[in-house]
Write a protein that holds these residues in place. Sequence first.
Motif, PDB file in Angstrom:
ATOM      1  N   GLU A  99      74.847 -51.741  50.150  1.00  0.00           N
ATOM      2  CA  GLU A  99      74.434 -50.346  49.883  1.00  0.00           C
ATOM      3  C   GLU A  99      74.991 -49.882  48.544  1.00  0.00           C
ATOM      4  N   GLU A 100      76.288 -50.080  48.397  1.00  0.00           N
ATOM      5  CA  GLU A 100      76.960 -49.560  47.199  1.00  0.00           C
ATOM      6  C   GLU A 100      76.470 -50.274  45.934  1.00  0.00           C
ATOM      7  N   ILE A 101      76.347 -51.583  46.028  1.00  0.00           N
ATOM      8  CA  ILE A 101      75.883 -52.333  44.862  1.00  0.00           C
ATOM      9  C   ILE A 101      74.404 -52.040  44.622  1.00  0.00           C
ATOM     10  N   GLY A 102      73.665 -51.907  45.701  1.00  0.00           N
ATOM     11  CA  GLY A 102      72.240 -51.570  45.589  1.00  0.00           C
ATOM     12  C   GLY A 102      72.045 -50.238  44.869  1.00  0.00           C
ATOM     13  N   GLN A 103      72.921 -49.287  45.159  1.00  0.00           N
ATOM     14  CA  GLN A 103      72.835 -47.974  44.515  1.00  0.00           C
ATOM     15  C   GLN A 103      73.074 -48.106  43.000  1.00  0.00           C
ATOM     16  N   ALA A 104      74.053 -48.924  42.644  1.00  0.00           N
ATOM     17  CA  ALA A 104      74.331 -49.141  41.210  1.00  0.00           C
ATOM     18  C   ALA A 104      73.124 -49.800  40.532  1.00  0.00           C
ATOM     19  N   ALA A 105      72.499 -50.751  41.254  1.00  0.00           N
ATOM     20  CA  ALA A 105      71.324 -51.438  40.699  1.00  0.00           C
ATOM     21  C   ALA A 105      70.162 -50.449  40.555  1.00  0.00           C
ATOM     22  N   LEU A 106      70.001 -49.585  41.561  1.00  0.00           N
ATOM     23  CA  LEU A 106      68.910 -48.605  41.534  1.00  0.00           C
ATOM     24  C   LEU A 106      69.074 -47.634  40.359  1.00  0.00           C
ATOM     25  N   GLU A 107      70.294 -47.166  40.178  1.00  0.00           N
ATOM     26  CA  GLU A 107      70.536 -46.232  39.069  1.00  0.00           C
ATOM     27  C   GLU A 107      70.235 -46.897  37.728  1.00  0.00           C
ATOM     28  N   GLN A 108      70.620 -48.171  37.616  1.00  0.00           N
ATOM     29  CA  GLN A 108      70.342 -48.884  36.369  1.00  0.00           C
ATOM     30  C   GLN A 108      68.841 -49.104  36.191  1.00  0.00           C
ATOM     31  N   MET A 109      68.155 -49.398  37.277  1.00  0.00           N
ATOM     32  CA  MET A 109      66.691 -49.576  37.225  1.00  0.00           C
ATOM     33  C   MET A 109      66.033 -48.305  36.702  1.00  0.00           C
ATOM     34  N   ARG A 110      66.547 -47.164  37.166  1.00  0.00           N
ATOM     35  CA  ARG A 110      65.955 -45.886  36.736  1.00  0.00           C
ATOM     36  C   ARG A 110      66.230 -45.633  35.258  1.00  0.00           C
ATOM     37  N   GLU A 111      67.452 -45.979  34.852  1.00  0.00           N
ATOM     38  CA  GLU A 111      67.863 -45.665  33.479  1.00  0.00           C
ATOM     39  C   GLU A 111      67.242 -46.624  32.465  1.00  0.00           C
ATOM     40  N   LEU A 112      67.379 -47.930  32.737  1.00  0.00           N
ATOM     41  CA  LEU A 112      66.882 -48.955  31.805  1.00  0.00           C
ATOM     42  C   LEU A 112      66.756 -50.267  32.583  1.00  0.00           C
ATOM     43  N   PRO A 113      65.555 -50.579  33.084  1.00  0.00           N
ATOM     44  CA  PRO A 113      65.431 -51.766  33.937  1.00  0.00           C
ATOM     45  C   PRO A 113      65.642 -53.072  33.191  1.00  0.00           C
ATOM     46  N   PHE A 114      65.298 -53.100  31.930  1.00  0.00           N
ATOM     47  CA  PHE A 114      65.547 -54.322  31.165  1.00  0.00           C
ATOM     48  C   PHE A 114      65.652 -54.000  29.690  1.00  0.00           C
ATOM     49  N   TYR A 115      66.594 -54.589  29.048  1.00  0.00           N
ATOM     50  CA  TYR A 115      66.503 -54.823  27.621  1.00  0.00           C
ATOM     51  C   TYR A 115      67.339 -56.050  27.305  1.00  0.00           C
ATOM     52  N   THR A 116      67.089 -56.578  26.119  1.00  0.00           N
ATOM     53  CA  THR A 116      67.635 -57.883  25.801  1.00  0.00           C
ATOM     54  C   THR A 116      68.941 -57.800  25.004  1.00  0.00           C
ATOM     55  N   ASN A 117      69.682 -58.879  25.012  1.00  0.00           N
ATOM     56  CA  ASN A 117      70.879 -59.004  24.160  1.00  0.00           C
ATOM     57  C   ASN A 117      70.575 -59.750  22.854  1.00  0.00           C
ATOM     58  N   TRP A 118      69.289 -60.077  22.659  1.00  0.00           N
ATOM     59  CA  TRP A 118      68.912 -60.716  21.394  1.00  0.00           C
ATOM     60  C   TRP A 118      68.881 -59.622  20.328  1.00  0.00           C
ATOM     61  N   SER A 119      69.862 -59.550  19.515  1.00  0.00           N
ATOM     62  CA  SER A 119      69.977 -58.584  18.401  1.00  0.00           C
ATOM     63  C   SER A 119      70.247 -57.151  18.854  1.00  0.00           C
ATOM     64  N   TYR A 120      70.138 -56.860  20.142  1.00  0.00           N
ATOM     65  CA  TYR A 120      70.390 -55.506  20.628  1.00  0.00           C
ATOM     66  C   TYR A 120      71.522 -55.521  21.649  1.00  0.00           C
ATOM     67  N   ALA A 121      72.133 -54.368  21.779  1.00  0.00           N
ATOM     68  CA  ALA A 121      73.117 -54.199  22.862  1.00  0.00           C
ATOM     69  C   ALA A 121      72.602 -53.092  23.784  1.00  0.00           C
ATOM     70  N   HIS A 122      73.190 -52.962  24.942  1.00  0.00           N
ATOM     71  CA  HIS A 122      72.920 -51.809  25.810  1.00  0.00           C
ATOM     72  C   HIS A 122      74.212 -51.493  26.560  1.00  0.00           C
ATOM     73  N   PRO A 123      74.328 -50.289  27.095  1.00  0.00           N
ATOM     74  CA  PRO A 123      75.647 -49.854  27.598  1.00  0.00           C
ATOM     75  C   PRO A 123      76.272 -50.786  28.636  1.00  0.00           C
ATOM     76  N   ARG A 124      75.494 -51.275  29.611  1.00  0.00           N
ATOM     77  CA  ARG A 124      76.126 -52.056  30.687  1.00  0.00           C
ATOM     78  C   ARG A 124      76.655 -53.391  30.172  1.00  0.00           C
ATOM     79  N   ALA A 125      75.917 -54.031  29.264  1.00  0.00           N
ATOM     80  CA  ALA A 125      76.423 -55.307  28.707  1.00  0.00           C
ATOM     81  C   ALA A 125      77.710 -55.058  27.927  1.00  0.00           C
ATOM     82  N   ILE A 126      77.742 -53.961  27.187  1.00  0.00           N
ATOM     83  CA  ILE A 126      78.950 -53.646  26.396  1.00  0.00           C
ATOM     84  C   ILE A 126      80.124 -53.385  27.342  1.00  0.00           C
TER      85      ILE A 126
END
Length: 482
Positions: free
Chosen positions: A68-95
């Motif tokens: 439940e708890e991890i699913g909620q974190a995944a859901l929030e991330q899906m809403r905010e930014l479901p995918f972006y790449t680390n090829w030349s770009y960064a995003h908050p969760r990877a950082i």
Amino acid sequence: MARAATDLQQLAREHLWMHFTRMGGYGDDEVPIIVRGDGCYLEDANGNRYLDALAGLFSVNIGYGFGEEIGQAALEQMRELPFYTNWSYAHPRAIELAAEVASLAPGELNRVFFVSGGSEAVEAAWKLARQYYVARGEKRLHAAVAEPETRHDVLAAGSRTLPRRTKAIARHVAYHGTTFGALSLNGIPALRMPFEPLVPEVRHVRNTNRYHRPSEETEEEFTRFLLDDLEQTILAMGPETVCLVHMEPVQNAGGCFTPPAGYWQGVRALCDEYDILLSADEVITGFGRLGYWFGSERYDIRPDIITCAKGLSSSYASIGAVIATDRVMEPFLEATSMYAHGITFGGHPVMCAIALKNIEIMKRERVIENVQENEVAFKAKLETLLDLPIVGDVRGTGFFWALELVKDKETRETFTDEECDTLLRDFLSPALYDAGLICRTDDRGDPVIQISPPLVAGETEIDEIVSKLGDVLVQAWERMGS
Ligand SMILES: Cc1ncc(COP(=O)(O)O)c(C=O)c1O
């Protein structure tokens, strides 16, 4: 809508190709279908309950109860930014995850490169080591153009020349994954053979299996013996051609080979002497299994590179990482330098969000402390199984243990290949499963049972593991005797 168990059986037989599985074996037998999990327990499609003493595959460190708890974190991330790449770009969760992992990793291991799993991490580590020496400016073996002047010359030279240091050293019977580079590092001939020729060149050195060494050998002599073997291998390969020594802090395949005193200090010293990068494969040992965030800390290994995966997200996500020291990173910080490697899903934001939540849960639930608090009792209880004639050795540390099974305890004689097949495949695996215990029987080296429960297991689960193992091993001995 949930499908009936019989439908699932049918569909599994017709369509699913399971990994490392003799699919023909399911002609008459049921495919084991696991449908849910909670804590350290799993339930199959027929409603049977199992204590998962293998934590998935040495990997569900927080157990199955945080969906439940991890699913909620995944859901929030899906809403905010479901995918972006680390090829030349960064995003908050990877950082954020890179910074978190760097803060947990020992010493100068401050740079994190994300991948999708363990094999990819190992693959990336070897590639990184090969490129490191080139990036550092080490001469190539065959200079194709004398003095490159144009951009075209540089590219041509690059494509026609070989890096000088390309070779790697790993250990006999060790498992490091299945992609070609990782597979080439494997020290298990049966896994390598179907896919040869593999990536040149890997040589395997002795692992730290002490059980079959002469009884009069001291620990110090054993360490010397292992380090001599490593040094002779480096010399035979040509030290200037070797870029990587890749080993697990405690080797899994073969059954939890812990290092003798002084071993890691000696390996580190040899790597320093011959200027070879040392990589600790922490795909299993990382994130708490040995009672530390990393096994490298437990044994003061001081590696240049760590590969990790499974426990990073407790396997709630497919994410792994290569962690490199500042020294390894340094040549890649030059303005025109680049580690020429990447994969689409490396650092996937949803996977990173899940891993971050996993680490938060591990800290909050005191998961590492739980391993430390229980490991002495775990060891002592497993050692009671040494009273059984079939159990020759109990070895491991933290929540990472193996029982070696023997035919004769006095002589330490092991079972023949045929006997192993009967013992492990025909009897023990199904009998343990029928008894409601999932653990792994393995004969990639000598026959062992591997025990590696979720790191949230406590006294009740440990008692249940030991009691079920004891019952089934008594039956196994009777069966082998007859
Ligand atoms: C030590 C080690 N390295 C690498 C791997 C490969 O990881 P994966 O199966 O995620 O590719 C494994 C898998 O069990 C492992 O135990």
